[in-house]
Write an enzyme that holds these catalytic residues in place. Sequence first.
Site, PDB file in Angstrom:
ATOM      1  N   CYS A   2       0.858  -1.173   0.000  1.00  0.00           N
ATOM      2  CA  CYS A   2       0.000   0.000   0.000  1.00  0.00           C
ATOM      3  C   CYS A   2       0.894   1.223   0.000  1.00  0.00           C
ATOM      4  CB  CYS A   2      -0.906   0.019   1.236  1.00  0.00           C
ATOM      5  SG  CYS A   2      -1.916  -1.462   1.433  1.00  0.00           S
ATOM      6  N   ARG A  27       1.468   1.148  -6.083  1.00  0.00           N
ATOM      7  CA  ARG A  27       1.596   0.281  -4.905  1.00  0.00           C
ATOM      8  C   ARG A  27       0.265  -0.314  -4.470  1.00  0.00           C
ATOM      9  NH1 ARG A  27       6.751   1.890  -2.505  1.00  0.00           N
ATOM     10  NH2 ARG A  27       6.312   0.642  -0.660  1.00  0.00           N
ATOM     11  N   TRP A  74      -3.857  -1.919  -1.402  1.00  0.00           N
ATOM     12  CA  TRP A  74      -3.908  -3.233  -2.050  1.00  0.00           C
ATOM     13  C   TRP A  74      -4.360  -4.206  -0.986  1.00  0.00           C
ATOM     14  CZ3 TRP A  74      -1.681  -8.077  -1.499  1.00  0.00           C
ATOM     15  CH2 TRP A  74      -1.787  -8.939  -2.606  1.00  0.00           C
ATOM     16  N   ASN A 100       0.513   0.260   6.244  1.00  0.00           N
ATOM     17  CA  ASN A 100       1.006  -0.635   5.205  1.00  0.00           C
ATOM     18  C   ASN A 100       1.648  -1.817   5.906  1.00  0.00           C
ATOM     19  OD1 ASN A 100       1.995  -1.872   2.919  1.00  0.00           O
ATOM     20  ND2 ASN A 100       3.727  -0.472   2.678  1.00  0.00           N
ATOM     21  N   GLY A 101       1.291  -3.043   5.515  1.00  0.00           N
ATOM     22  CA  GLY A 101       1.855  -4.230   6.131  1.00  0.00           C
ATOM     23  C   GLY A 101       0.770  -5.204   6.538  1.00  0.00           C
ATOM     24  N   GLU A 480       9.888 -15.617 -18.184  1.00  0.00           N
ATOM     25  CA  GLU A 480       9.605 -14.189 -17.999  1.00  0.00           C
ATOM     26  C   GLU A 480       8.577 -13.696 -19.011  1.00  0.00           C
ATOM     27  OE1 GLU A 480       9.616 -10.151 -16.919  1.00  0.00           O
ATOM     28  OE2 GLU A 480       9.934 -12.037 -15.844  1.00  0.00           O
ATOM     29  N   LYS A 484       4.958 -11.885 -18.166  1.00  0.00           N
ATOM     30  CA  LYS A 484       4.521 -10.585 -18.665  1.00  0.00           C
ATOM     31  C   LYS A 484       3.130 -10.674 -19.281  1.00  0.00           C
ATOM     32  CE  LYS A 484       7.341  -8.116 -17.177  1.00  0.00           C
ATOM     33  NZ  LYS A 484       7.300  -9.115 -16.171  1.00  0.00           N
ATOM     34  N   GLU A 487       0.276 -11.484 -16.548  1.00  0.00           N
ATOM     35  CA  GLU A 487       0.007 -10.551 -15.459  1.00  0.00           C
ATOM     36  C   GLU A 487      -0.709  -9.297 -15.911  1.00  0.00           C
ATOM     37  OE1 GLU A 487       3.471  -9.082 -13.398  1.00  0.00           O
ATOM     38  OE2 GLU A 487       4.613  -8.876 -15.242  1.00  0.00           O
ATOM     39  N   HIS A 503       6.277 -34.525 -22.233  1.00  0.00           N
ATOM     40  CA  HIS A 503       6.153 -35.216 -20.956  1.00  0.00           C
ATOM     41  C   HIS A 503       4.894 -34.795 -20.200  1.00  0.00           C
ATOM     42  CE1 HIS A 503      10.015 -37.167 -21.357  1.00  0.00           C
ATOM     43  NE2 HIS A 503      10.571 -36.004 -21.654  1.00  0.00           N
ATOM     44  N   LYS A 598       2.951  -2.980  -7.295  1.00  0.00           N
ATOM     45  CA  LYS A 598       4.337  -2.952  -7.744  1.00  0.00           C
ATOM     46  C   LYS A 598       5.325  -3.400  -6.679  1.00  0.00           C
ATOM     47  CE  LYS A 598       7.650  -1.778 -10.652  1.00  0.00           C
ATOM     48  NZ  LYS A 598       7.852  -2.576 -11.874  1.00  0.00           N
TER      49      LYS A 598
END
Length: 603
Positions: A2, A27, A74, A100-101, A480, A484, A487, A503, A598
Site C-alpha cells: 500500500c 503500490r 492493495w 502498510n503491512g 519471464e 509478462k 500478469e 512429458h 508494484k
Amino acid sequence: MCGIVGIIGKENATDILVQGLEKLEYRGYDSAGIFVTGKNKEDHLVKSLGRIADLQSKISSEVQGTVGIGHTRWATHGKPSERNAHPHTSSNQQFILVHNGVIENFEEIKQEFLQNKQLEGETDTEIVVHLIECFAEAGMATKEAFKKALTVIKGSYAFALIDKNDPDTIYVAKNKSPLLIGLGDTFNVICSDAMAMLAETNHFVEIADGEMVIVKADKIEIEDEKGNLVYRESYEAQLDLSDIEKGTYPYYMLKEIDDQPTVMRRIIQEYTNTVGDAVIDDKIIGKITGSDRIYVVACGTSYNAGWVGKAILEKMTKIPVEVHLSSEFGYNMPLLSEKPFFIFLSQSGETADSRQVLVQTNELGLPSLTLTNVAGSTLSREADYTLLLHAGPEIAVASTKAYTAQIAVLAVLAKAVGDKKGNQSSLEFDIAHELSVIAAVMETIIDEKMVISQLVEDYLSTTRNAFYIGRGVDYYVSMEASLKLKEISYIQAEGFAAGELKHGTIALIEDGTPVFGIITDQKTAAHTRGNLKEVESRGAHNFVIALASLAKETDQLIIPDVHPLLTPLVSIIPTQLIAYFATLQRGYDVDKPRNLAKSVTVE
C-alpha cells in the site's frame, strides 16, 4: 503493498496528499482515502473504492487543512470496499490511522483487548486504531498509547497516526515496511516512496525498524524502542520529477520498454572504465571469488532474471550458482555450502519475501549483495554490499527495464569476478562493447512496434491461453515472457522447457493454441524447432522469435545477432511488446493490472 503519504505545516494539504497518492498508485489501487484537519479543527475524511481518480471526484472544495494523511490500498485483509479503505478511525473518532503491512496477531488482539468494540470493516488496521483507543481510554497519553500498541503488535507495519485533539502532530512508526520522512522549511512530509513527495522536497530521513517518529511542522523526533532519541542525517533523493512522468507516452510500461537501450548505456557508463573493463568494488569481488557457491534469491521477474544470471555467472566465474524463490527459501532453507555468497535481486529493494531471507543470512553471518534500483532501500541498507541498477524509476507493475538491468549488472559482475580469477571465457569477453551492441539491437526491435502489434492481433486477439517454449536461456526467457503476458493481459500463459512438452504439457495443445518459440542458442535450435513441429501437428499456431543466424524465412520475428551469453537481453524485448499490445487490444489497463501491486512489501 500500500502507499502512505502525510503532510504537516502546509495550507494546501489536500492537493499535496492527492498528488502524492497519484505517484504511489502503483503500490495499490483497490481503494484510497485521505484525512485532513487544521488549526480550526475542521476535519474531513474522504474514502473511495477504486483508483485515485475515483477518490478525487469525491473531494469537494471544502476539504482543506494543514495536516493530513492519505493511503492507497492493495487488499490483504478484507475485500476492496469503501469501509475497508484507509484511513481508519477509532470508535470515538479521535484517532485516525493509515497502515502498510500485515498484523499477524490481529485476531488475538481482538479477543484480548477489543471484545467491547464495534468494528466497521474487516481489516487488521482497524484493529490497531481501536487498540490505541483502548490504551488511551485507560489513561495513557496518545504517544504512550501508540508505543504500547507497538509492543503488542506482531507483524509488518508502517503507521501514520493523527489524534484530532492534537492536530499539530503526526505519529509514525515502521517495522519491515518502507516509510520515509521528508524535510521542508516550515513543513514535513511522510511517504512510502520518495517519488511521492519530490514536488515538495528532495531531502529525506530513513526510519529504522522499531523506531517511532514524532512529526511536527518544524521538527521531527526519532525514538528507538527503548525511548532513546536518535539523530540521523537526511539524504538527498537523486531523482528528477521528469523521471517519474509519462511525458507523451500513453502508458509507463511503453516508456519503460523504450528506456532500455538508455539503461544499457548507463550501466556501461557506471560499471566499466575507459578501456571497457568491468569496475566493481574490490571487496565484493574478493568475497565472491572466495566463495564456493552463489545463491541468487528473488521473486517474480527478478527470479526469472536470476536464472539468466546463473547461466552468465557460471560461464564467467566457474562458481556454481543456485537460484531460489524468496518465499520458499525463507521457510525451507536448503543445506548450504561451506562458503556461500548471497545475491538478492529486487527492483524496489523492499521485497518482504527477500528481506526475511536476508534477515536469516545476516543472523548466520553470511556475506550478501543486493542488486536494486533504489538507493537506501531496506535490502540495500541491510545487505553487506549494493550494486544499483541505474534503470531510473519503474512505475508500471509489469517490470521491463529492471529485468534487463538486473541481467546486465549481473553480467558486469560476472565479468569482474571472472577477470579476477583469470578465467579465459571472461578475459575474452568485452562487456562494454557487447552491452553497446545490445543497446543498438534493442532499439532496432523497439522500432518494430507496429509489426509486433499486428502480429499480436493475428495470434492473441481471441485466445484464452498461450505457451512460450525454449531451451537453456531461451527457457528462462520463456518464463519471464509468459509472466509478462499473463500478469497484464490475463491470458493464461506458461513458459516451458521445450523438451518437456511431450512429458505432459502437449496434452493442452488444441487447434489455434498460440505457441511462441524462442530460438537463440545454436546448440538447441534444431531441437526447439522439432518441438514446434510437434505442437504444430496438434493444431498449435506457432510464432517463432529467432536470432538472424538461426532464423528461417517463415519465422515471425528475427532478431539481429548479439553475443551468445547476452541473447536474453534482446529476445525478451519483443515479448514485452507482445504483452503490451495484447493488453492494449483487450482494453485493459497496461500499467495497473488487477490484483497486483508494484512493491510487494508483505510476505
